[in-house]
Write an enzyme that holds these catalytic residues in place. Sequence first.
Site, PDB file in Angstrom:
ATOM      1  N   GLY A  92       0.833  -1.204   0.000  1.00 35.96           N
ATOM      2  CA  GLY A  92       0.000   0.000   0.000  1.00 35.96           C
ATOM      3  C   GLY A  92       0.864   1.249   0.000  1.00 35.96           C
ATOM      4  N   ASP A 312       0.853  -0.954  13.036  1.00 37.30           N
ATOM      5  CA  ASP A 312       1.418  -2.172  12.435  1.00 37.30           C
ATOM      6  C   ASP A 312       1.801  -3.214  13.489  1.00 37.30           C
ATOM      7  OD1 ASP A 312       1.144  -1.013   9.971  1.00 37.30           O
ATOM      8  OD2 ASP A 312       3.218  -0.345   9.834  1.00 37.30           O
TER       9      ASP A 312
END
Length: 426
Positions: A92, A312
């Site tokens: 991404g 994350d």
Amino acid sequence: MSRVVVSPASSFSLNISEIAPDKSISHRSVMFAMLANGESVIENFLRAEDTMNSLKIVKNLGAKVEDDGKTIKISSDGIQESFEVLDCGNSGTGMRLFCGLLSSANGHFVLTGDKYLRSRPMKRVTTPLLSIGAKLDGRDEGDLAPLSIRGASLNSFNYESKIASAQVKSCMILAALRANGICTYTEPELSRDHTERMLKGMGAGIEVDGLKTTITPMTELLNPLTIRVPADPSSAFFFAVAAAITPNSNIILEGVTLNPTRIEAFKALERMGADISYEITDNKYEPIGNITVKHSKLHGIVVEDNISWLIDELPVLSIAMACAEGESLIKNAEELRVKESDRISTVVEGLRAANIEVHEYKDGYKVVGGVLKSAKVDSDGDHRIAMSFIIAGLKCGMEVTDLECINTSFPNFFELLQKITKIEIS
Ligand code: S3P
């Protein structure tokens, strides 16, 4: 490599200097080199699938790349139209930042990715770019890749983003560098700031005032980048949790970026009771140093602020939460649903399979600390889910399937894990 069986670990004491180089900084280093007036020199570039795809795209855009396997040297005479479709793979970051870089370049470009990336939302970058005159489109009204871009002249802007996203911010900063006037970008919470630090270090007109970044367009090319990419705190954090949940263990993680927007997960683990210390050893573009983590009894916490600083790491932080005493709550983390997998569902499913009580909400979940039990968990093609449940296996033994994805960010993960426990890969 489709399946691993992990054995429980006994106590360990380790010093690791080979944590994978930072993914965010690696992507940016090769992209930003295309804006420089000479040769950029990049050491310790992350040689994982996501970032190698960015390097290949930069080559396809006409950059001259010399790579001796250790140091990468990049120079460019400006972005050239590419004969190839530009494949960002699983990344991404790659796709969203290239949208910003290519929106003002001369020519027509097509960006695509793997089946996971082609399902992830791109309107967060295509909408603001279209509003300043960019010409780009994609499936589902410009929300899904493949995306096609025809470089155009871009108008200056004052954009107030509704989400704290470093990918959106970086995309718009790259667009602003070629816009026709001074631009501002404001975000609701500070997201990781590597783009601002690196471009400023290259001489770009970037001023940060709290949540607002002011960008003066380039009138000339930037100074080349000379960088040694630090270790990735998101990758290091798997091993931090390994030490935190294994009695009588400690680990020193060397050469990690200590940028405050990247080490919030370590701070959360500290709040849970882990013994963690930081030592700054270098400071170029950002602070870099060593992190020491020692096991100690963990307890539950609430995580609700600065979510983008630890987004994350939430999957593996959830493994620490499962091993802690009491309940932990993750809130305001709806962004987890649009990562490489819907990470709220994949974490909740995996923890339930491993005997942990979890309550799922729209924007997070509650983990009730308990006794992890050996289970079989599928990664759903998501590297961080795969590695998180492998780390859970250090506690109770675990079988994890669908492992190729680990190569997108941490190719030497198993090599390092073998220093801690026995694994069987097939
Ligand atoms: C990244 C930004 C983060 C993060 C991603 C890498 C980057 O996403 O989750 O893994 O390099 O800019 P956001 O754009 O949601 O902040």
